[in-house]
Design a protein around this motif. Structure first.
Motif, PDB file in Angstrom:
ATOM      1  N   VAL A 294       3.675  10.419  11.435  1.00  0.00           N
ATOM      2  CA  VAL A 294       4.152  12.030  11.243  1.00  0.00           C
ATOM      3  C   VAL A 294       4.213  13.322  11.856  1.00  0.00           C
ATOM      4  CG1 VAL A 294       4.413  11.166   8.557  1.00  0.00           C
ATOM      5  CG2 VAL A 294       2.924  12.682   8.819  1.00  0.00           C
TER       6      VAL A 294
ATOM      7  N   VAL B  75      -0.428  12.254   5.375  1.00  0.00           N
ATOM      8  CA  VAL B  75       0.239  11.909   4.601  1.00  0.00           C
ATOM      9  C   VAL B  75      -0.986  10.999   4.299  1.00  0.00           C
ATOM     10  CG1 VAL B  75       2.886  11.345   4.770  1.00  0.00           C
ATOM     11  CG2 VAL B  75       1.199   9.718   5.713  1.00  0.00           C
ATOM     12  N   GLY B  76      -2.509  11.311   4.780  1.00  0.00           N
ATOM     13  CA  GLY B  76      -3.310   9.978   4.009  1.00  0.00           C
ATOM     14  C   GLY B  76      -2.905   8.742   4.304  1.00  0.00           C
TER      15      GLY B  76
ATOM     16  N   PHE C 150     -12.239  11.625   5.999  1.00  0.00           N
ATOM     17  CA  PHE C 150     -10.901  11.475   4.852  1.00  0.00           C
ATOM     18  C   PHE C 150     -11.493  12.343   3.733  1.00  0.00           C
ATOM     19  CE2 PHE C 150      -8.573   9.738   1.850  1.00  0.00           C
ATOM     20  CZ  PHE C 150      -7.352   9.695   2.540  1.00  0.00           C
TER      21      PHE C 150
ATOM     22  N   TRP D 213     -12.040  11.967   0.515  1.00  0.00           N
ATOM     23  CA  TRP D 213     -11.335  10.672  -0.693  1.00  0.00           C
ATOM     24  C   TRP D 213     -11.532  11.364  -1.775  1.00  0.00           C
ATOM     25  CZ3 TRP D 213     -11.054   6.272   1.668  1.00  0.00           C
ATOM     26  CH2 TRP D 213     -11.039   6.415   2.940  1.00  0.00           C
TER      27      TRP D 213
ATOM     28  N   LYS E 196      -7.573  17.210  -1.578  1.00  0.00           N
ATOM     29  CA  LYS E 196      -7.889  15.443  -1.875  1.00  0.00           C
ATOM     30  C   LYS E 196      -6.637  14.764  -1.090  1.00  0.00           C
ATOM     31  CE  LYS E 196      -6.213  14.006  -5.480  1.00  0.00           C
ATOM     32  NZ  LYS E 196      -5.976  14.067  -7.391  1.00  0.00           N
ATOM     33  N   GLY E 197      -7.380  13.900  -0.103  1.00  0.00           N
ATOM     34  CA  GLY E 197      -6.171  12.715   0.387  1.00  0.00           C
ATOM     35  C   GLY E 197      -5.929  12.734   1.399  1.00  0.00           C
TER      36      GLY E 197
ATOM     37  N   LEU F 283      -5.349   8.584  -8.239  1.00  0.00           N
ATOM     38  CA  LEU F 283      -3.895   9.752  -8.229  1.00  0.00           C
ATOM     39  C   LEU F 283      -4.755  10.900  -8.334  1.00  0.00           C
ATOM     40  CD1 LEU F 283      -0.439   9.515  -9.182  1.00  0.00           C
ATOM     41  CD2 LEU F 283      -1.591   9.974  -6.989  1.00  0.00           C
TER      42      LEU F 283
ATOM     43  N   GLY G  62      -7.977  10.452  -6.295  1.00  0.00           N
ATOM     44  CA  GLY G  62      -8.480  10.468  -4.760  1.00  0.00           C
ATOM     45  C   GLY G  62      -8.547   9.338  -4.644  1.00  0.00           C
ATOM     46  N   LEU G  63      -8.958   8.824  -3.606  1.00  0.00           N
ATOM     47  CA  LEU G  63      -9.442   7.255  -3.553  1.00  0.00           C
ATOM     48  C   LEU G  63     -11.032   6.795  -2.992  1.00  0.00           C
ATOM     49  CD1 LEU G  63      -6.931   6.919  -0.184  1.00  0.00           C
ATOM     50  CD2 LEU G  63      -6.563   5.739  -1.819  1.00  0.00           C
TER      51      LEU G  63
ATOM     52  N   SER H 243     -12.416   2.391   6.464  1.00  0.00           N
ATOM     53  CA  SER H 243     -11.396   3.080   5.844  1.00  0.00           C
ATOM     54  C   SER H 243     -10.340   2.760   5.342  1.00  0.00           C
ATOM     55  CB  SER H 243     -10.878   4.675   7.228  1.00  0.00           C
ATOM     56  OG  SER H 243     -10.809   3.572   8.218  1.00  0.00           O
ATOM     57  N   TRP H 244     -10.368   1.402   5.670  1.00  0.00           N
ATOM     58  CA  TRP H 244      -9.324   0.661   5.206  1.00  0.00           C
ATOM     59  C   TRP H 244      -9.478  -1.011   4.438  1.00  0.00           C
ATOM     60  CZ3 TRP H 244      -5.666   0.482   9.854  1.00  0.00           C
ATOM     61  CH2 TRP H 244      -5.013   1.205   9.551  1.00  0.00           C
TER      62      TRP H 244
ATOM     63  N   ASP I 127      -2.020   2.551  -0.665  1.00  0.00           N
ATOM     64  CA  ASP I 127      -3.454   3.731   0.116  1.00  0.00           C
ATOM     65  C   ASP I 127      -3.102   5.196   0.781  1.00  0.00           C
ATOM     66  OD1 ASP I 127      -5.562   2.783   1.434  1.00  0.00           O
ATOM     67  OD2 ASP I 127      -3.988   2.625   3.349  1.00  0.00           O
ATOM     68  N   MET I 128      -2.245   5.514   0.830  1.00  0.00           N
ATOM     69  CA  MET I 128      -1.859   6.736   0.917  1.00  0.00           C
ATOM     70  C   MET I 128      -2.255   7.916   0.557  1.00  0.00           C
ATOM     71  SD  MET I 128       0.688   7.197   3.298  1.00  0.00           S
ATOM     72  CE  MET I 128       1.473   6.155   3.993  1.00  0.00           C
ATOM     73  N   GLY I 129      -3.067   8.929   1.168  1.00  0.00           N
ATOM     74  CA  GLY I 129      -3.918   9.613   0.736  1.00  0.00           C
ATOM     75  C   GLY I 129      -3.230  10.835  -0.197  1.00  0.00           C
ATOM     76  N   GLY I 130      -1.971  11.399   0.065  1.00  0.00           N
ATOM     77  CA  GLY I 130      -0.694  11.668   0.401  1.00  0.00           C
ATOM     78  C   GLY I 130       0.183  11.331  -0.957  1.00  0.00           C
TER      79      GLY I 130
ATOM     80  N   SER J 285       2.582  12.194  -2.193  1.00  0.00           N
ATOM     81  CA  SER J 285       3.298  12.982  -2.980  1.00  0.00           C
ATOM     82  C   SER J 285       3.853  13.965  -1.717  1.00  0.00           C
ATOM     83  CB  SER J 285       3.023  14.269  -4.144  1.00  0.00           C
ATOM     84  OG  SER J 285       1.791  15.186  -2.718  1.00  0.00           O
ATOM     85  N   VAL J 286       3.899  13.364  -0.830  1.00  0.00           N
ATOM     86  CA  VAL J 286       4.312  13.727   0.977  1.00  0.00           C
ATOM     87  C   VAL J 286       4.333  13.088   1.677  1.00  0.00           C
ATOM     88  CG1 VAL J 286       3.131  16.198   0.295  1.00  0.00           C
ATOM     89  CG2 VAL J 286       1.586  14.436   1.548  1.00  0.00           C
ATOM     90  N   LEU J 287       5.069  11.799   1.096  1.00  0.00           N
ATOM     91  CA  LEU J 287       5.451  10.788   1.502  1.00  0.00           C
ATOM     92  C   LEU J 287       6.882  10.934   2.795  1.00  0.00           C
ATOM     93  CD1 LEU J 287       4.761   7.197   0.422  1.00  0.00           C
ATOM     94  CD2 LEU J 287       4.226   7.822   2.004  1.00  0.00           C
ATOM     95  N   TRP J 288       7.544  12.078   1.849  1.00  0.00           N
ATOM     96  CA  TRP J 288       8.538  12.474   2.684  1.00  0.00           C
ATOM     97  C   TRP J 288       9.112  12.889   3.915  1.00  0.00           C
ATOM     98  CZ3 TRP J 288       9.780  16.765   3.758  1.00  0.00           C
ATOM     99  CH2 TRP J 288       8.548  18.300   3.260  1.00  0.00           C
TER     100      TRP J 288
ATOM    101  N   MET K  73       7.789  10.925   5.943  1.00  0.00           N
ATOM    102  CA  MET K  73       7.583  10.307   6.820  1.00  0.00           C
ATOM    103  C   MET K  73       9.037   9.570   6.840  1.00  0.00           C
ATOM    104  SD  MET K  73       4.875   7.524   5.870  1.00  0.00           S
ATOM    105  CE  MET K  73       4.813   6.631   7.262  1.00  0.00           C
TER     106      MET K  73
END
Lengths: 377, 208, 405
Positions: A247, A266-267, A282, A284, A308-309, C47, C50-51, C61-62, C119-122, C124-127, C129
Motif C-alpha cells: 500500500v 495495514v500491518g 512491529f 504487537w 497497535k498493529g 483484535l 493486538g497480535l 514476524s510471520w 494476520d493483518m495488524g490493522g 480496519s484499514v484494509l481498504w 489495499m
C-alpha cells in the motif's frame, strides 16, 4: 487551548445551523463533566440525523460540510471512495452520534477527529495543506485526550540533502547510551522494550561474526577481548522493504530517509520479512509510554505516537535531522563512534569519512545500497 | 479445437504484454549510491537550515587547521580556576617547598607512563597560564588540541576531518566540533568500564 | 427477469437442501459452527489485545497464519489438475470430480483470504489495499499481484461452476463456448496464483532460505500432490455418504496425478537437500535449523522429519500400482501425503525463513493457543463453505434440485 477560530475541520454531522459558540468554555482544561455542566446538552433529533445522513451520502450536490472539506481534494479516487463509503459510514455515524447525545462537545469533536483520521489518505501522496490538516487534527486529538499540547511537525525534505551515517567500530564501547536516547526520543513502547538499535558484542579475533555475537549482554562494558558493533535501519537507497509494501505505506523520502506512514500501514509485516538488516519493529500490542516521558517534539513521520498493529522503524530521528540536529543516538554517544551528515555537502564530515577512511557496509552484495557505513580508526 | 487454440494464443500475448509492461523502469537511476552522491553533489548549493541556534549558549571560536575550518568551544572560561596565575603567583618549585595547602591532589596522571609524560610535559612550571609544546613553545589553553596532536597525529587527522570526535549542535552547517578535552580528561584520557545505560531487555528469561 | 427468478428459486432451494440432511450431517455442521465460533472468539481477543497474543515476534514476524495461507493457495491451485482434462481435453472421467474440485478451490481461497486478514495488524484499514480507493503498489509489490490473482481465481472458480450448475438446475446443458474460455483461463491462472505466491517469498534477498529458484516449481509440484490428494479423500467421503456417483476409474485417474506430482516433489526435495548440505554456505543455516537444529534449538525437528518420512512413505506407496489401486491403501497414502505437505509447505517453509534472523540470532516460534484457535476456526469456515457448496452442487448434479417454475 483557547483558540476560538477552530483550526481543525468539523464534520458537523448533527447541527449545521446551531453550532454553539462555546469553544472557549472548554479551555478550562477540566474533565468532561466540568465543561459539560456549563453548557446546554445538545440532542440529536431524528430529522437532524436524517438530514445529515442524506448530506453524507449525496454530499456533492448539497452545500459543503466538514465531511467534504476533508475529502474534497484533487485526487479523484478519494471522491470515488467518498461516494462508495458514505452510505456505509452513516451506520457508523449513527452509532457514534447516538452515544454522543449526552456527551460533551469535546467527545463529539474527538470522535469526529477519529472519523476523519480513519479515512484520510496516504501521507506520501498528500499536498502540503493536507499534511498540515492531519497534523492539526492529531495535535488537537492529543490535546483532547490528555490535556497536553504536542508540537507535531510535517516538515518536508530539504533540497540538496541526502542523509548518511557512519559508525566507528573501533570507538564503540557498548555503553548503550545511544539505545537509551533513542527509546526516549522516539517514544517507543516501554512494555515490549522496543529498541531500534542493537549493539552486538563480538569476540576479538573472530571477525564480524554475527552468529557468535551477543546482542543481549549483561555485564560491565567494554568487556575484555570484545568489540562492539551497532545496527539499526540503514536507510537503504534501494530499500527492499519499500518495494514490497502493498500500500506504499513506507517509502524513501527525497533526503534519503526511509519512513513509514503509521496511519496508512495495514500491518502485513511483508517489509519485516524483506528487510535484510532487522531494521523494522512491529507494535504487537498497543504501545504505551508514560505521559510524563512522552517526547512532545514530534514529526508525523517520526516519533509521534503509534498505534497497535503497525510497523515502525528508525527514521534517523526525522524530527531532529530535518531541523539541523543530529539524531539522538549520535548526540548521546559518549565515544563519538557515530557520525551523521549530509552526503551531498562536499565539506561535511560524513563525506570526509567516506573519502578518507576504509569504509564498508553490511551485506553490500544484496544491492540494497545502505547509507550506513562502518569504519575503523 | 481451433477456437481454444486461438484463445490460448490471445492469452499468451496478453500475458507477455503484462510481463513486459510490469518490468521496473530504472533507466534514470544511478548505478550505485556513490555515483548518486557524486553526481548530485556536483551542483550543491548549500542548505537553508543551520545548526547555529543549537549552540547559542556556548562560546565558540573558529579555528583553521589544514584545509578544515570549523568552530570549537572556547576553553578558558570553562576551567574552574582560570587564570592559574591567580594562585600560581610564584614559580612552581617555590610553591611546593613552602608547605602551603596542597592543590590538585585529586589529579592522578594516567596518561602514558611516567617515563614518557609527567605534569611538565604539558604544563609550563614557569608560566601556568599557558600550555607548553614538547619543544617549549607556548600553546594557548583554548587550542589545547595542538598539544594533543603532537603525539596523537592520526587522531588529530581524523578529528579535523570529522571521523574522530563529536559534533556540537547538529549536522547542519556551520560545523562545530568538540575539542579533545571536551570528551577526554587530559590527565586520564581513557574511558572507564561501566554498566550500560540500558539493557537490551529487562526480561531475565531472554538473557543467556 | 426470468433469470433473476430462477436465481431466487435456486437460492431458496439450495438453502432448503443445506438445511436438511442426515443426523451425521447436522452433527458435522454443528461441530463446524462451534469451532468457528471458538475461532471468532479467539480472533476477538486478538483484535482487542493486538497480535501480541500470538507467538510471533519481531524476529519471526510471520507464523501459523501465513503458513496455512501458503499451503492453501496450493490446494486452491490444484483444482486446475482436474479442470484441464475435463473441460479442455474432454476426459470424461474427471467430470464428477471437477465440480468438487472447484468447490474446494473456492473454499481454499476463502480460507486464504481469511488467513491473510487474520494476520493483518490493522484489519480496519484494509481498504487501503483496494485499488482505486487506497493505494495499490502494483506492480512492485508481489503482495498486490497475489491479491489480484487470488481474487481473480476466486471469481473464475465461482462463475464457471455457477454457470454450469445454473444451467443444469434449469435442466439445460451448459454451453461449451461460454465456459471453455473461462476454463482455459483458469488453467493458466491456477499456475499463476501458485507461482506468484512462491514469488512472494522467492523475491526476498533478505531470506536466503526462500530466495532460491526452485521455490516456485516446488510449490507447484507439492500443490498438485496435496490438492488432488485432498480431493480424493473428499470424493471418498461423498461416495460413501451421498448418492452422488463417483467411479473408481475417476479416483484412480486422480491418484495418477497425485503420484506424478509427489514423485516430482521428492526429486526437487532431494535437489534442494543436496544443494544445502553438500556444499553448505552461510545461507544453508536455515536448512540446518530446519533439519538438524542450530545451537540446541530444535523446535521444528519432529515436524519436518515426520513430514519427510510421511512424504517418502506416501510416494513409495503411490508409486506401486498394486498398492495404489487398492482404494483403502490409496486413501491412507493420500491422507499422510496431505499432512506431510501441510507441514512442509506450511511452517516447514515459513518459520525457517526467519531463523536464524538477519544477524544470526535464533529465536524460536511456537504458536499460541489463540493463534491455533483462530487457525482452526478458519479451517472450519473453509469446511463449512465447502460442505454448503458441495451439497448444493451434488443436489443439482444428481437431479434432486431442479427448477420447478
Amino acid at each position: 487551548m483557547s483558540d476560538n477560530n477552530k483550526k481543525w475541520y468539523s464534520l458537523n454531522l448533527n447541527s449545521r445551523q446551531k453550532q454553539p459558540k462555546t469553544s472557549s468554555s472548554c479551555g478550562c482544561g477540566k474533565t468532561e463533566g466540568g465543561c459539560n455542566s456549563s453548557q446546554p446538552v445538545e440532542e440529536l433529533s431524528a430529522e437532524d440525523f436524517l438530514e445529515a445522513a442524506v448530506n453524507a451520502s449525496i454530499g456533492e450536490e448539497v452545500k459543503k460540510d466538514g465531511f467534504d472539506q476533508v475529502f474534497d481534494v484533487k485526487m479523484s479516487r478519494r471522491n470515488a471512495f467518498k461516494q462508495l463509503t458514505a452510505s456505509l459510514l452513516i451506520g457508523a455515524g449513527a452509532v457514534s452520534s447516538c452515544t454522543s447525545v449526552i456527551s460533551s462537545d469535546e467527545s463529539k469533536e474527538k470522535s469526529q477527529i477519529d472519523w476523519e483520521e480513519q479515512f484520510k489518505g496516504n501521507y506520501k501522496l498528500m499536498e502540503d495543506d493536507e499534511k498540515k490538516g492531519t497534523v492539526e487534527r492529531l495535535v488537537r486529538s492529543y490535546q483532547l485526550r490528555t490535556g497536553k499540547t504536542i508540537s507535531l511537525s510535517s516538515k518536508n525534505a530539504e533540497k540538496d540533502v541526502l542523509f548518511g551515517y557512519a559508525f566507528n567500530i573501533s570507538k564503540c564501547q557498548g555503553y548503550m547510551d545511544c539505545v537509551s536516547a533513542c527509546v526516549e526520543e522516539n517514544n517507543q513502547d516501554r512494555d515490549s522494550q522496543m529498541q531500534y538499535i542493537r549493539i552486538h558484542e563480538m569476540k576479538d579475533g573472530k571477525g564480524f561474526n554475527f552468529n557468535e555475537a551477543d546482542d543481549n549482554y549483561y555485564h560491565e562494558v567494554p568487556a575484555e577481548g570484545h568489540f562492539y558493533m551497532g545496527t539499526q535501519c540503514f536507510h537503504c537507497d534501494n530499500p527492499p522493504c519499500v518495494e514490497v509494501c502493498p500500500v506504499q505505506a513506507t517509502w524513501r523520502e527525497e533526503d534519503g530517509l526511509v519512513v513509514v506512514d503509521y496511519d496508512w500501514c495495514v500491518g502485513c509485516r511483508y517489509c519485516m520479512a524483506a528487510c535484510p538488516y532487522d531494521g523494522r519493529r512491529f507494535n504487537w500490542s498497543k504501545p504505551e509510554v508514560p505521559e510524563e516521558e512522552v517526547n512532545k517534539d514530534q514529526h508525523y513521520l517520526g516519533n509521534r505516537m503509534r498505534k497497535k498493529g503497525v510497523v515502525e522503524k528508525c527514521t534517523f530521528c526525522v524530527q531532529r535531522s530535518r531541523s539541523g540536529k543530529d539524531p539522538a543516538c549520535v548526540e548521546a554517544c559518549p565515544t563519538g563512534a557515530r557520525v551523521f551528515g549530509n552526503l551531498l555537502d562536499p565539506d561535511s564530515t560524513i563525506r570526509w569519512v567516506l573519502e578518507n577512511k576504509k569504509v564498508f557496509r553490511l551485506k553490500e552484495d544484496l544491492g540494497t545500497e545502505p547509507k550506513f557505513w562502518y569504519y575503523m580508526d | 479445437m481451433n477456437k481454444s487454440n486461438r484463445i490460448i494464443q490471445v492469452l499468451g500475448v496478453l500475458f507477455l504484454i503484462i510481463l513486459v509492461s510490469s518490468c521496473k523502469h530504472k533507466e534514470d537511476e544511478y548505478h550505485s549510491i556513490t555515483d548518486k552522491i557524486r553526481a548530485k553533489s556536483k551542483n550543491y548549493h548549500g542548505v537553508t537550515i543551520s545548526s547555529e541556534k543549537y549552540f547559542d549558549d556556548i562560546k565558540m571560536m573558529e579555528i583553521t587547521e589544514g584545509e578544515h575550518t570549523f568552530l570549537i568551544p572556547e576553553r578558558k572560561s570553562q576551567i574552574k580556576s582560570f587564570k592559574c596565575t591567580e594562585c600560581h603567583t610564584k614559580p612552581l618549585h617555590k610553591l611546593q617547598t613552602e608547605g602551603v595547602q596542597k592543590a590538585h591532589w585529586d589529579i592522578a596522571l594516567k596518561h602514558a607512563d611516567l617515563n614518557t609524560m609527567n605534569c611538565i610535559t604539558c604544563h609550563n612550571g614557569e608560566n601556568m597560564d599557558e600550555l607548553k609544546s614538547l619543544t617549549g613553545n607556548q600553546i594557548d589553553f583554548n587550542k589545547s588540541y595542538k598539544l594533543c596532536s603532537q603525539c596523537h597525529t592520526k587522531q588529530f587527522d581524523d578529528w579535523k576531518g570529522g571521523a574522530h570526535g563529536k559534533n556540537i549542535g547538529g549536522w547542519a552547517p556551520p560545523r562545530a566540533a568538540m575539542t579533545c578535552v571536551n570528551c577526554h580528561n587530559p590527565h586520564k584520557p581513557h574511558f572507564e568500564t561501566r554498566w550500560p545505560a540500558r539493557f537490551n531487555t529487562q526480561k531475565i528469561i531472554d538473557r543467556k | 427477469m426470468r433469470r433473476l427468478k430462477v436465481f431466487k428459486s435456486l437460492i431458496i432451494d439450495s438453502f432448503d437442501v443445506i438445511s436438511h440432511g442426515s443426523r451425521k450431517y447436522h452433527i458435522w455442521m454443528a461441530f463446524l459452527t462451534f469451532v468457528m465460533l471458538t475461532g471468532m472468539y479467539c480472533y476477538s481477543i486478538q483484535l482487542e489485545e493486538g497480535l501480541s497474543v500470538t507467538g510471533m515476534s519481531d524476529r519471526v514476524s510471520w507464523g501459523l497464519y501465513i503458513s496455512n495461507f501458503t499451503f492453501l493457495v496450493g490446494v486452491a491451485a490444484a483444482a486446475v489438475m482436474l479442470v484441464m482434462p475435463t473441460y479442455v481435453l474432454k476426459d470424461i472421467d474427471f467430470k464428477q470430480a471437477v465440480l468438487i474440485g472447484e468447490g474446494l478451490a473456492v473454499a481454499a481461497l476463502i480460507m486464504c483470504l481469511a488467513f491473510v486478514v487474520a494476520d493483518m495488524g490493522g484489519p480496519s484499514v484494509l481498504w487501503h489495499m483496494i485499488p482505486g480507493i487506497g493505494v495499490f503498489n502494483f506492480p512492485n509489490s508481489m503482495l498486490t499481484w497475489d491479491v489480484l490473482v487470488l481474487n481473480g481465481y476466486l471469481f473464475l472458480n465461482i462463475t464457471i461452476p455457477f454457470y454450469i450448475l445454473f444451467r443444469h438446475y434449469q435442466g439445460k446443458e451448459s454451453k461449451k463456448s461460454v465456459y471453455v474460455p473461462g476454463a482455459i483461463l483458469s488453467v493458466f491462472w491456477a499456475v499463476g496464483i501458485h507461482l506468484v505466491t512462491a514469488f512472494l517469498y522467492q523475491g526476498l534477498q533478505a531470506r536466503p532460505f526462500w530466495n532460491n529458484a526452485l521455490l516456485g516449481p516446488r510449490f507447484l509440484a507439492s500443490a498438485f500432490a496435496a490438492g488432488p490428494a485432498l480431493i480424493i479423500l473428499i470424493l471418498a467421503v461423498i461416495r460413501s455418504s451421498t448418492e452422488f456417483k463417483v467411479e473408481d476409474k475417476t479416483i484412480k485417474k486422480i491418484a495418477m496425478v497425485v503420484t506424478i506430482a509427489a514423485q516430482i516433489n521428492i526429486i526437487m526435495l532431494i535437489s534442494e537437500l543436496f544443494k544445502e548440505f553438500y556444499a553448505p554456505t552461510h545461507h544453508s543455516e536455515s536448512a540446518y535449523y530446519l533439519f538438524f537444529g542450530l545451537d540446541g534449538k530444535t523446535a521444528l525437528l519432529p515436524w519436518i522429519w515426520t513430514a519427510i518420512s510421511l512424504n517418502v512413505l506416501a510416494t513409495v506407496i503411490l508409486t506401486f500400482h498394486k498398492l495404489r489401486n487398492n482404494l483403502k491403501v490409496l486413501y491412507f497414502a493420500c491422507a499422510i501425503l496431505f499432512v506431510a505437505i501441510w507441514i512442509e509447505k506450511g511452517f516447514g517453509l515459513i518459520i525457517p525463513g526467519f531463523i536464524p534472523g538477519p544477524y544470526g540470532k535464533i529465536e524460536e516460534y511456537t504458536p499460541s493457543g489463540i493463534e491455533i484457535g483462530v487457525t482452526l476456526g478458519i479451517w472450519a469456515l473453509g469446511a463449512l463453505v465447502f460442505t454448503i457448496l458441495a451439497k448444493t452442487a451434488i443436489g443439482i448434479e444428481t437431479g434432486k434440485l431442479r427448477y420447478k417454475g
